[in-house]
Motif scaffolding. Structure first.
Motif, short mmCIF file in Angstrom:
data_model
loop_
_atom_site.label_atom_id
_atom_site.label_comp_id
_atom_site.label_asym_id
_atom_site.label_seq_id
_atom_site.Cartn_x
_atom_site.Cartn_y
_atom_site.Cartn_z
N MET A 114 35.58 -15.80 23.17
CA MET A 114 36.96 -14.82 23.25
C MET A 114 36.03 -13.99 23.97
SD MET A 114 39.87 -15.86 22.76
CE MET A 114 40.78 -15.15 23.11
N SER A 115 37.20 -13.24 25.58
CA SER A 115 36.48 -12.22 26.40
C SER A 115 37.13 -11.11 26.36
CB SER A 115 36.30 -12.53 27.75
OG SER A 115 37.33 -13.42 28.32
N ASP A 116 37.12 -10.61 27.75
CA ASP A 116 38.89 -9.22 27.65
C ASP A 116 40.01 -9.54 27.18
OD1 ASP A 116 38.50 -6.67 28.14
OD2 ASP A 116 38.85 -6.74 29.90
N ILE A 117 40.38 -8.81 27.58
CA ILE A 117 42.58 -8.56 26.50
C ILE A 117 42.82 -7.69 27.55
CG2 ILE A 117 41.86 -7.16 24.72
CD1 ILE A 117 44.20 -9.15 23.76
N ALA A 118 43.56 -7.28 28.05
CA ALA A 118 44.70 -6.53 28.61
C ALA A 118 46.63 -7.16 28.14
CB ALA A 118 44.64 -6.61 30.26
N VAL A 119 47.34 -5.23 28.00
CA VAL A 119 48.71 -5.55 28.06
C VAL A 119 49.01 -4.95 28.86
CG1 VAL A 119 50.33 -4.89 26.27
CG2 VAL A 119 47.79 -5.34 25.48
N ASP A 120 50.40 -5.35 29.57
CA ASP A 120 51.32 -5.63 30.18
C ASP A 120 52.45 -5.36 29.64
OD1 ASP A 120 53.03 -5.55 32.73
OD2 ASP A 120 52.52 -6.98 33.34
N THR A 121 52.22 -3.26 29.24
CA THR A 121 53.23 -2.59 28.65
C THR A 121 54.66 -2.19 29.99
OG1 THR A 121 52.96 -0.05 29.59
CG2 THR A 121 51.80 -1.74 27.40
N ALA A 130 44.70 -12.59 27.33
CA ALA A 130 43.74 -13.16 26.93
C ALA A 130 42.66 -13.76 27.28
CB ALA A 130 43.68 -13.45 25.35
N GLY A 131 41.44 -13.37 27.47
CA GLY A 131 40.25 -14.64 28.14
C GLY A 131 39.97 -15.01 27.34
N ILE A 132 39.40 -17.05 27.58
CA ILE A 132 38.27 -17.13 26.73
C ILE A 132 37.46 -17.59 28.13
CG2 ILE A 132 39.65 -19.58 26.40
CD1 ILE A 132 38.90 -19.55 24.38
N ARG A 133 35.90 -18.30 27.39
CA ARG A 133 35.12 -17.96 28.23
C ARG A 133 34.01 -19.37 27.44
NH1 ARG A 133 32.02 -12.82 28.59
NH2 ARG A 133 31.79 -13.11 26.18
N TYR A 134 33.63 -20.56 28.36
CA TYR A 134 32.44 -21.81 28.02
C TYR A 134 32.03 -22.31 28.83
CZ TYR A 134 36.25 -23.39 24.59
OH TYR A 134 37.61 -23.83 23.37
N TYR A 135 30.40 -21.94 27.96
CA TYR A 135 29.36 -22.62 29.13
C TYR A 135 28.95 -23.57 28.96
CZ TYR A 135 29.54 -16.91 29.06
OH TYR A 135 29.73 -15.96 29.14
N GLN A 136 29.49 -24.22 27.80
CA GLN A 136 29.34 -26.19 28.07
C GLN A 136 30.10 -26.54 28.01
OE1 GLN A 136 26.81 -24.59 24.15
NE2 GLN A 136 24.53 -24.75 25.55
N LEU A 171 41.23 -21.57 33.99
CA LEU A 171 40.82 -20.52 34.72
C LEU A 171 39.42 -20.47 35.23
CD1 LEU A 171 42.11 -19.02 37.58
CD2 LEU A 171 41.39 -16.64 35.90
N GLY A 172 39.40 -21.21 36.19
CA GLY A 172 37.32 -21.12 37.03
C GLY A 172 36.29 -22.39 36.48
N GLY A 173 35.16 -22.15 36.26
CA GLY A 173 34.32 -23.26 35.35
C GLY A 173 33.99 -22.23 33.96
N THR A 174 33.71 -21.25 34.46
CA THR A 174 33.42 -20.55 32.53
C THR A 174 34.25 -19.70 32.41
OG1 THR A 174 32.17 -19.03 34.32
CG2 THR A 174 31.19 -20.69 33.76
N ASP A 195 32.35 -17.52 38.80
CA ASP A 195 32.64 -18.78 39.84
C ASP A 195 33.35 -18.12 40.92
OD1 ASP A 195 33.47 -20.66 38.03
OD2 ASP A 195 34.08 -19.41 36.65
N ASP A 196 32.63 -16.90 41.20
CA ASP A 196 32.47 -15.84 42.50
C ASP A 196 34.16 -15.94 42.61
OD1 ASP A 196 29.59 -15.90 42.39
OD2 ASP A 196 29.73 -18.13 43.10
N PHE A 197 34.80 -15.48 41.80
CA PHE A 197 35.80 -14.70 42.83
C PHE A 197 36.69 -14.12 41.55
CE2 PHE A 197 36.86 -18.95 40.71
CZ PHE A 197 38.51 -18.48 40.14
#
Length: 291
Positions: A114-121, A130-136, A171-174, A195-197
């Motif tokens: 789990m990576s970053d988190i942001a809340v829209d109020t 909430a973001g999640i990353r995978y490297y493998q 979203l993306g490859g990682t 992922d360069d974007f």
């Protein structure tokens, strides 16, 4: 910044320290339970609620029936409510923590992070991103969690007697490193360094509207009132100033050696940028500067 206090994440621990804003003195701490780990967090200043990504580690009986236990890890979002807006805040029994379970990790070597988190109020309806990353290999992307006061359920139709299913955007490859919400434009920005974007997501439809293509964007901050996005990218000293209306780069600063993080003071318009040119050399002789 919540009233006159600040909340600082204790990395890879289950403790949040509460600092007095004027003196930076630690005045209290919020502790989670055993096996609970926080990765990143955001705050609803009005409600005094902390939202955090993290993981929950626990033991279960081995399904092979060998009387042994194995460790499991769930990817979760923590919602810590009933935080007082006063300097006299105290981590007492009035604190309530809700754990929203997303994935359960069982395949060794392919655990998500789990990576970053942001809340829209916006409109007093708190939507969690909430973001999640995978490297493998895995399912990387962003979880979109409706206002928890309306009750939510797990993604993919896995229900736990609640309603309003969580949406997931691959979203993306990682996966995303940073997420920001521009509540003035109802737009979400997700930075994907590997992922360069930067993905631009419509807050009304939760669909990707556009991608800002950049080489290794690694640090992002926004000034919603000015309509500007600041992004460090590339192999060295590029800070891009992006118009959030056109999503075009309108300026570049090349004066800082290797920008790694930035933050905007929305009241003064000043941007604070941290640089660390030789942080990865591991000789521990070079410090970090903030411009």
């Amino acid at each position: 910044n919540l009233s006159s206090s600040s909340y600082v994440l204790a990395d890879l621990c289950s403790v949040i320290y509460v600092l007095e804003g004027d003196t930076d003195r630690i005045i209290d701490m919020i502790g989670l339970g055993p096996g609970e780990e926080i990765h990143n967090m955001d705050i609803d200043h009005g409600l005094g609620t902390i939202y955090a990504t993290g993981e929950y580690n626990y033991l279960v009986n081995d399904s092979r029936g060998n009387a042994e236990q194995v460790q499991r890890e769930d990817d979760v979002v923590y919602v810590i409510s009933n935080i007082s807006n006063t300097r006299g805040y105290s981590a007492d029994d009035t604190i309530s923590t809700e754990r929203i379970t997303l994935y359960g990790e069982i395949e060794e070597g392919k655990e998500g992070d789990m990576s970053d988190i942001a809340v829209d109020t916006n409109d007093n309806i708190n939507t969690i991103y909430a973001g999640i990353r995978y490297y493998q290999g895995g399912r990387e992307g962003i979880f979109i969690i409706p206002d928890i006061s309306r009750n939510v359920s797990k993604p993919d139709g896995i229900h736990n007697n609640l309603s309003n299913t969580i949406k997931f955007i691959p979203l993306g490859g990682t996966g995303p490193e940073q997420i920001f919400v521009n509540d003035q434009m109802n737009t979400i920005y997700a930075l994907l360094e590997y992922d360069d974007f930067i993905a631009i997501i419509d807050g009304s439809t939760n669909e990707i509207k556009e991608k800002i293509i950049m080489q290794n964007p690694r640090a992002m901050s926004i000034n919603p009132s000015a309509g500007l996005l600041y992004v460090a990218s590339g192999d060295s000293f590029w800070i891009n100033i992006v118009d959030m209306t056109t999503h075009k780069v309108i300026g570049v600063n090349t004066q800082i050696s290797y920008p790694v993080a930035s933050a905007v003071n929305n009241l003064t318009g000043r941007v604070f940028v941290a640089e660390c040119l030789e942080c990865d050399d591991f000789d521990f002789t070079n410090g970090t500067s903030t411009y």
